[in-house]
Design a protein around this motif. Structure first.
Motif, PDB file in Angstrom:
ATOM      1  N   LEU A 242     -15.327   1.848  10.059  1.00 45.26           N
ATOM      2  CA  LEU A 242     -14.741   1.690   8.732  1.00 45.26           C
ATOM      3  C   LEU A 242     -13.844   2.883   8.406  1.00 45.26           C
ATOM      4  O   LEU A 242     -12.728   2.724   7.899  1.00 45.26           O
ATOM      5  N   ASN A 243     -14.315   4.060   8.729  1.00 47.69           N
ATOM      6  CA  ASN A 243     -13.551   5.277   8.445  1.00 47.69           C
ATOM      7  C   ASN A 243     -12.265   5.336   9.266  1.00 47.69           C
ATOM      8  O   ASN A 243     -11.218   5.752   8.757  1.00 47.69           O
TER       9      ASN A 243
ATOM     10  N   LYS B  24     -10.495   2.778  10.415  1.00 46.89           N
ATOM     11  CA  LYS B  24      -9.577   1.801   9.829  1.00 46.89           C
ATOM     12  C   LYS B  24      -8.968   2.357   8.532  1.00 46.89           C
ATOM     13  O   LYS B  24      -7.764   2.257   8.305  1.00 46.89           O
ATOM     14  N   HIS B  25      -9.813   2.954   7.694  1.00 47.82           N
ATOM     15  CA  HIS B  25      -9.357   3.541   6.433  1.00 47.82           C
ATOM     16  C   HIS B  25      -8.356   4.667   6.693  1.00 47.82           C
ATOM     17  O   HIS B  25      -7.321   4.751   6.029  1.00 47.82           O
ATOM     18  N   HIS B  26      -8.660   5.501   7.657  1.00 50.86           N
ATOM     19  CA  HIS B  26      -7.781   6.634   7.973  1.00 50.86           C
ATOM     20  C   HIS B  26      -6.391   6.138   8.379  1.00 50.86           C
ATOM     21  O   HIS B  26      -5.374   6.689   7.926  1.00 50.86           O
TER      22      HIS B  26
ATOM     23  N   LYS C 143      -4.910   3.292   7.562  1.00 53.25           N
ATOM     24  CA  LYS C 143      -4.225   2.745   6.389  1.00 53.25           C
ATOM     25  C   LYS C 143      -3.699   3.861   5.497  1.00 53.25           C
ATOM     26  O   LYS C 143      -2.573   3.792   4.998  1.00 53.25           O
TER      27      LYS C 143
ATOM     28  N   GLU D 239      -6.992   1.238  -1.736  1.00 59.77           N
ATOM     29  CA  GLU D 239      -7.584   1.392  -0.406  1.00 59.77           C
ATOM     30  C   GLU D 239      -8.828   2.272  -0.463  1.00 59.77           C
ATOM     31  O   GLU D 239      -9.830   1.977   0.197  1.00 59.77           O
TER      32      GLU D 239
ATOM     33  N   ARG E 159     -11.576   0.101  -1.871  1.00 59.51           N
ATOM     34  CA  ARG E 159     -12.072  -0.838  -0.852  1.00 59.51           C
ATOM     35  C   ARG E 159     -12.934  -0.121   0.187  1.00 59.51           C
ATOM     36  O   ARG E 159     -13.932  -0.653   0.661  1.00 59.51           O
ATOM     37  N   HIS E 160     -12.521   1.081   0.546  1.00 61.35           N
ATOM     38  CA  HIS E 160     -13.276   1.868   1.525  1.00 61.35           C
ATOM     39  C   HIS E 160     -14.671   2.192   0.996  1.00 61.35           C
ATOM     40  O   HIS E 160     -15.673   2.021   1.710  1.00 61.35           O
TER      41      HIS E 160
END
Length: 188
Positions: free
Chosen positions: A62-63, A65-67, A69, A115, A118-119
């Protein structure tokens, strides 16, 4: 002139916010380097919530993917700011151009906030019931809405919390507030 002053203040604010963001989020990939519970925010969350190995793997994915974005949004914002400030000395630049660029920057800031939300929701989905409560208290503290006990821990149910002053109430020294919770305008 007032419109330009407002835009310059807004741009300055956005630059400061982005610098803070870049400092805190870029290049801090301790999770990847084996420092799972090191000094980065995700390591802190993993440690505080006592994630098991399965939860930690989900958190790392998850992290990551977040990074990516956030990097994309940050790059777009930086490009827009470059486009704006590269024309700083351009006397033919119009307010319409400035407004257009600053609106795009504002949209990127809003997308960045969405974002992050959502994260955090994704992290909450990984948590068990007890972990969710702890995570909520961590988020409240991080955004400055948590209350603190004398030993520095978060208080439950607003212990020691006093709501902000309203309707002319005062809390220590400072200007009196009007009915809307704002100081009255200066007398000139």
């Amino acid at each position: 002139m007032k419109k330009n002053t407002f835009l310059y203040i807004l741009l300055f604010f956005l630059i400061i916010v982005n610098c803070f963001f870049l400092y805190n989020y870029l290049g801090k990939d301790d999770v990847k380097k084996g420092g799972r519970q090191g000094g980065n925010p995700m390591g802190f969350i993993i440690k505080q919530l006592k994630f098991d190995d399965s939860q930690t793997e989900l958190m790392e994915a998850l992290n990551k993917k977040h990074h990516h974005k956030m990097m994309r949004i940050g790059d777009q914002t930086r490009d827009l700011k470059d486009a704006l400030f590269n024309r700083l000395s351009d006397v033919s630049i119009t307010d319409k151009y400035i407004d257009s660029i600053t609106n795009l920057i504002g949209r990127n800031v809003a997308e960045s906030d969405r974002e992050v939300f959502r994260h955090f929701r994704g992290i909450e989905d990984i948590c068990t019931g007890k972990q969710k409560e702890k995570f909520k208290s961590i988020i409240k503290e991080a955004i400055g809405k948590g209350t603190r006990k004398e030993n520095g821990e978060l208080g439950e149910g607003g212990e020691g919390h006093r709501p902000p002053p309203r309707d002319g109430d005062r809390m220590g020294p400072g200007p009196p507030m009007d009915g809307g919770g704002m100081p009255p305008p200066p007398n000139h």
